[in-house]
Design a protein around this motif. Structure first.
Motif, short mmCIF file in Angstrom:
data_model
loop_
_atom_site.label_atom_id
_atom_site.label_comp_id
_atom_site.label_asym_id
_atom_site.label_seq_id
_atom_site.Cartn_x
_atom_site.Cartn_y
_atom_site.Cartn_z
N SER A 38 3.60 -0.15 -14.89
CA SER A 38 4.76 -0.31 -14.26
C SER A 38 5.92 0.09 -15.37
N GLN A 82 5.54 1.87 -0.24
CA GLN A 82 5.17 0.83 -0.35
C GLN A 82 5.45 -0.21 0.75
N GLU A 159 2.62 3.91 -3.73
CA GLU A 159 1.73 2.67 -3.92
C GLU A 159 1.59 2.28 -2.67
N SER A 162 -0.21 -1.51 -1.90
CA SER A 162 -0.13 -2.65 -2.84
C SER A 162 0.42 -3.90 -2.08
N ASN A 163 0.91 -3.84 -0.76
CA ASN A 163 1.22 -5.06 -0.11
C ASN A 163 -0.16 -5.63 0.83
N ARG A 169 -7.36 -3.21 1.42
CA ARG A 169 -6.93 -1.77 0.52
C ARG A 169 -7.96 -0.95 0.42
N THR A 191 0.16 5.13 -8.04
CA THR A 191 -0.32 3.79 -7.99
C THR A 191 -0.64 3.28 -9.53
N ASP A 193 -2.94 1.24 -10.25
CA ASP A 193 -4.28 0.85 -10.18
C ASP A 193 -5.23 1.86 -10.45
N GLU A 196 -8.01 2.66 -7.95
CA GLU A 196 -7.55 3.61 -6.91
C GLU A 196 -7.59 5.04 -7.54
#
Ligand SMILES: Nc1ncnc2c1ncn2[C@@H]1O[C@H](COP(=O)(O)OP(=O)(O)O)[C@@H](O)[C@H]1O
Ligand SMILES: [Mg+2]
Length: 359
Positions: A38, A82, A159, A162-163, A169, A191, A193, A196
């Motif tokens: 992030s 997102q 992203e 992400s929700n 997902r 992302t 992640d 992913e």
């Protein structure tokens, strides 16, 4: 046919530089994932490509044309965020077609494009619903539908999953992969992640602090991380990184040891490394096995028995920790001794600057 070229792309907010000279080629049809922690600049870089952020320096080309000062709507791109921000009072049909309506696309063309997008995304039965009557995953599909009807050459995703909850997902991730196969458009996907990134990408771009750390296929990054940052970021559980002392150096080989590790030869580019120096040994948890040769001896601190594999956290004599993922079910006892070994071809040496010394 729209490939992208980024040349020394830079972005500053005031006197804070957040994108620090990014060079990147994206081929037409490629699925590229920007991954990093992030705040590393992923969204900023994507928004610069979209035209939602000014470019402070360098050059952006899409389909060979310089795009630095071209309006977002003229870049042949569509972006999925997102937070999908659908219009709550409009049906799915109206939401998907809204951009086309604004662009004064004739009604029959609009209708055909909306239905085609709905077919691709398997949401034909949802067209009359309002967003409030949809699940999170369905809403995200509507947002993707809005992008599809524009028939962009490049899809940008920030992203998008992400929700969603964990199960959804995984499903939606597969839908995006299929969408890429069916449409053949270029996709850039952001992302934080790494899983992913590994499963979706043709090419991963690892960013840290606004700087590209490595570009490569998922397997290249996993097997040949360029530096300590990439080694620690790609792969789950994380690669074990142990400080070790160089005992001897020869061409293409470094002999290392430590209070935790018996002397071991590792194939490595040894130029500039000398005996007595401290370097870092990297070994993935999956590369460790229970071994009678006892390269590493420690104490079992934690065991996670998953059935198909066993995660073991091992405490080393000097206080360091190791993570091992062992095949099958291993009924290990907490507090007992454990001896681990690894195939030296699965190990990586990182020099004092944190650069990997692959041969
Ligand atoms: N409008 C802005 N003004 C000042 N700083 C910003 C602005 N937008 C982003 N930043 C900073 O730029 C850096 C990168 O942000 P961002 O691209 O959103 O990161 P990521 O998407 O990788 O989490 C962060 O340090 C963030 O605080
Ligand atoms: Mg972001």
């Amino acid at each position: 046919m729209a490939g992208l070229e980024l040349r020394q792309l830079r972005k500053s907010y005031g006197n804070v530089e957040v994108i620090k000279g990014v060079d990147l080629n994206i081929e037409h049809g490629e699925f590229v994932v920007f991954v990093g922690p992030s705040g590393c600049g992923k969204s900023t870089l994507l928004r610069m490509i979209a035209g939602l952020e000014d470019i402070s320096g360098g050059e952006l080309r899409i389909g060979g044309k310089v795009m630095n000062h071209v309006e977002p709507r003229d870049r042949s791109i569509a972006m999925v965020f997102q937070s999908y921000a659908l219009y709550p009072h409009m049906t799915v049909y109206e939401n998907v077609g809204f951009g086309l309506k604004l662009a004064k696309t004739p009604k029959d063309v609009r209708d055909q494009k909306i239905r085609e997008a709905a077919r691709i995304l398997q949401m034909e039965h949802l067209l009359d619903r309002k967003p409030g009557q949809l699940s999170g995953g369905q809403r995200q599909r509507v947002a993707i539908g809005r992008a599809i009807v524009r028939q962009p050459e490049v899809f940008l995703f920030d992203e998008p999953l992400s929700n969603l909850d964990a199960a959804l997902r995984v499903d939606t991730r597969m839908e995006i992969a299929k969408l890429h196969q069916n449409l053949g458009a270029s996709m850039i996907y952001v992302t934080h992640d790494q899983v992913e990134a590994m499963v979706l990408a043709d090419k991963i771009v690892v960013l840290d602090g606004g700087v590209v750390q490595q570009v490569g296929s998922p397997i290249e990054l996993y097997q040949r991380p360029a530096n300590l940052f990439v080694a620690g970021f790609i792969g789950s559980p994380k690669m074990n990184l142990l400080p070790v002392t160089v005992e001897a150096v020869s061409d293409g080989k470094v002999t290392i040891s430590s209070k935790d590790l018996a002397a071991t030869d590792i194939a490595a580019n040894s130029s500039g490394i000398s005996a007595g120096e401290t370097v870092t040994l990297g070994v993935r948890p999956h590369a460790l096995q229970i071994s009678s040769s006892a390269t590493l001896v420690g104490r079992v601190a934690l065991v996670e028995r998953l059935g198909n594999e066993t995660n073991v956290n091992v405490e080393l004599p000097t206080g360091g920790q190791l993570m091992a993922v062992l095949d099958g079910d291993q009924p290990l006892q907490i507090g007992h001794g454990i001896a681990l070994g690894f195939d030296s071809s699965d190990a990586v040496i990182f020099d004092g600057e944190g650069q990997a010394r692959h041969l």
